[in-house]
Design a protein around this motif. Structure first.
Motif, mmCIF file in Angstrom:
data_model
loop_
_atom_site.group_PDB
_atom_site.id
_atom_site.type_symbol
_atom_site.label_atom_id
_atom_site.label_comp_id
_atom_site.label_asym_id
_atom_site.label_seq_id
_atom_site.Cartn_x
_atom_site.Cartn_y
_atom_site.Cartn_z
ATOM 1 N N ASP A 53 0.827 -1.217 0.000
ATOM 2 C CA ASP A 53 0.000 0.000 0.000
ATOM 3 C C ASP A 53 0.858 1.261 0.000
ATOM 4 O OD1 ASP A 53 -2.252 -1.666 2.247
ATOM 5 O OD2 ASP A 53 -2.539 -1.325 0.100
ATOM 6 N N THR A 54 2.148 1.098 0.135
ATOM 7 C CA THR A 54 3.050 2.244 0.126
ATOM 8 C C THR A 54 2.952 2.980 -1.195
ATOM 9 O OG1 THR A 54 4.603 1.235 1.687
ATOM 10 C CG2 THR A 54 5.466 2.956 0.228
ATOM 11 N N ALA A 55 2.656 4.278 -1.118
ATOM 12 C CA ALA A 55 2.470 5.093 -2.320
ATOM 13 C C ALA A 55 2.208 6.531 -1.905
ATOM 14 C CB ALA A 55 1.295 4.577 -3.150
ATOM 15 N N VAL A 56 2.190 7.398 -2.890
ATOM 16 C CA VAL A 56 1.667 8.749 -2.676
ATOM 17 C C VAL A 56 0.180 8.689 -2.987
ATOM 18 C CG1 VAL A 56 1.742 11.155 -3.372
ATOM 19 C CG2 VAL A 56 3.860 9.808 -3.282
ATOM 20 N N TYR A 57 -0.620 9.159 -2.059
ATOM 21 C CA TYR A 57 -2.069 9.127 -2.212
ATOM 22 C C TYR A 57 -2.561 10.527 -2.595
ATOM 23 C CZ TYR A 57 -2.368 4.404 -0.431
ATOM 24 O OH TYR A 57 -2.256 3.038 -0.284
ATOM 25 N N TYR A 58 -3.365 10.555 -3.649
ATOM 26 C CA TYR A 58 -3.864 11.817 -4.184
ATOM 27 C C TYR A 58 -5.380 11.909 -4.035
ATOM 28 C CZ TYR A 58 0.682 12.205 -6.495
ATOM 29 O OH TYR A 58 2.026 12.290 -6.765
ATOM 30 N N CYS A 59 -5.814 13.044 -3.588
ATOM 31 C CA CYS A 59 -7.242 13.341 -3.538
ATOM 32 C C CYS A 59 -7.694 13.853 -4.903
ATOM 33 C CB CYS A 59 -7.476 14.407 -2.474
ATOM 34 S SG CYS A 59 -9.173 14.982 -2.334
ATOM 35 N N ASN A 60 -8.909 13.501 -5.275
ATOM 36 C CA ASN A 60 -9.467 13.927 -6.554
ATOM 37 C C ASN A 60 -10.912 14.383 -6.361
ATOM 38 O OD1 ASN A 60 -11.297 12.711 -9.015
ATOM 39 N ND2 ASN A 60 -9.458 13.748 -9.732
ATOM 40 N N VAL A 61 -11.256 15.449 -7.036
ATOM 41 C CA VAL A 61 -12.611 15.983 -6.967
ATOM 42 C C VAL A 61 -13.108 16.257 -8.374
ATOM 43 C CG1 VAL A 61 -13.932 18.044 -6.362
ATOM 44 C CG2 VAL A 61 -12.476 16.972 -4.654
ATOM 45 N N LYS A 62 -14.342 15.844 -8.627
ATOM 46 C CA LYS A 62 -14.989 16.142 -9.902
ATOM 47 C C LYS A 62 -16.229 16.976 -9.621
ATOM 48 C CE LYS A 62 -13.647 11.684 -11.899
ATOM 49 N NZ LYS A 62 -14.133 10.405 -12.473
ATOM 50 N N THR A 63 -16.481 17.927 -10.508
ATOM 51 C CA THR A 63 -17.664 18.753 -10.338
ATOM 52 C C THR A 63 -18.734 18.358 -11.347
ATOM 53 O OG1 THR A 63 -17.037 20.491 -11.878
ATOM 54 C CG2 THR A 63 -16.171 20.654 -9.629
ATOM 55 N N VAL A 64 -19.943 18.830 -11.111
ATOM 56 C CA VAL A 64 -21.059 18.452 -11.981
ATOM 57 C C VAL A 64 -20.926 19.064 -13.367
ATOM 58 C CG1 VAL A 64 -22.640 18.079 -10.064
ATOM 59 C CG2 VAL A 64 -22.477 20.336 -11.101
ATOM 60 N N VAL A 65 -20.056 20.087 -13.493
ATOM 61 C CA VAL A 65 -19.877 20.728 -14.802
ATOM 62 C C VAL A 65 -18.596 20.263 -15.481
ATOM 63 C CG1 VAL A 65 -21.272 22.729 -14.210
ATOM 64 C CG2 VAL A 65 -18.814 22.758 -13.715
ATOM 65 N N GLY A 66 -18.005 19.204 -14.962
ATOM 66 C CA GLY A 66 -16.845 18.624 -15.624
ATOM 67 C C GLY A 66 -15.495 19.090 -15.117
ATOM 68 N N GLY A 67 -15.474 19.867 -14.058
ATOM 69 C CA GLY A 67 -14.210 20.275 -13.471
ATOM 70 C C GLY A 67 -13.508 19.094 -12.818
ATOM 71 N N TYR A 68 -12.178 19.141 -12.799
ATOM 72 C CA TYR A 68 -11.383 18.010 -12.315
ATOM 73 C C TYR A 68 -10.212 18.584 -11.548
ATOM 74 C CZ TYR A 68 -10.517 12.988 -12.990
ATOM 75 O OH TYR A 68 -10.399 11.627 -12.825
ATOM 76 N N TYR A 69 -10.079 18.193 -10.279
ATOM 77 C CA TYR A 69 -9.037 18.768 -9.441
ATOM 78 C C TYR A 69 -8.254 17.652 -8.744
ATOM 79 C CZ TYR A 69 -11.827 23.013 -9.989
ATOM 80 O OH TYR A 69 -12.518 24.068 -10.509
ATOM 81 N N TRP A 70 -6.957 17.922 -8.536
ATOM 82 C CA TRP A 70 -6.084 16.987 -7.827
ATOM 83 C C TRP A 70 -5.422 17.674 -6.650
ATOM 84 C CZ3 TRP A 70 -5.962 11.903 -8.836
ATOM 85 C CH2 TRP A 70 -6.375 11.465 -10.092
#
Length: 116
Positions: free
Chosen positions: A89-106
């Motif tokens: 499980d060792t890794a860099v963990y990234y949060c991700n968010v998607k919006t209803v209008v297609g936005g994508y964030y890391w």
């Protein structure tokens, strides 16, 4: 501009637990799905778990039964509870968010290291 702030990573022994948190900026509106991905050295980024606004969840097979994902919509926050951690499980963990209008964030990533 930092849109996602992650916390909770660290070093833990195999079999231990960690809880990751990710707070999305209030500047990100209409958040739909939130989730976590991870990337180990020399490997591609892979899905760990996602959760929709209605709290429908999806997990990678390698974490089923060990990890849980939850969210607090009022706080724009998503959590990843990781139990029975393994060295793989060792890794860099990234949060991700998607919006209803297609936005994508890391997020910037948080290191999780599991020692054997």
């Amino acid at each position: 501009q930092v849109q996602l702030v992650e916390s909770g990573g660290g070093l833990v022994q195999a079999g231990g637990s960690l809880r990751l948190s990710c707070v999305a900026s209030s500047r990100i509106s209409s958040i739909d799905a939130m989730g976590w991905y991870r990337q180990a050295p020399g490997k591609q980024r892979e899905l760990v778990a996602t959760i929709t606004r209605e709290r429908s969840t999806n997990f990678a097979d390698f974490v089923k039964g060990r990890f849980t994902i939850s969210r607090d919509n009022a706080k724009n926050t998503v959590y990843l509870q990781m139990n029975r951690l393994k060295p793989e499980d060792t890794a860099v963990y990234y949060c991700n968010v998607k919006t209803v209008v297609g936005g994508y964030y890391w997020g910037q990533g948080t290191q999780v290291t599991v020692s054997s």
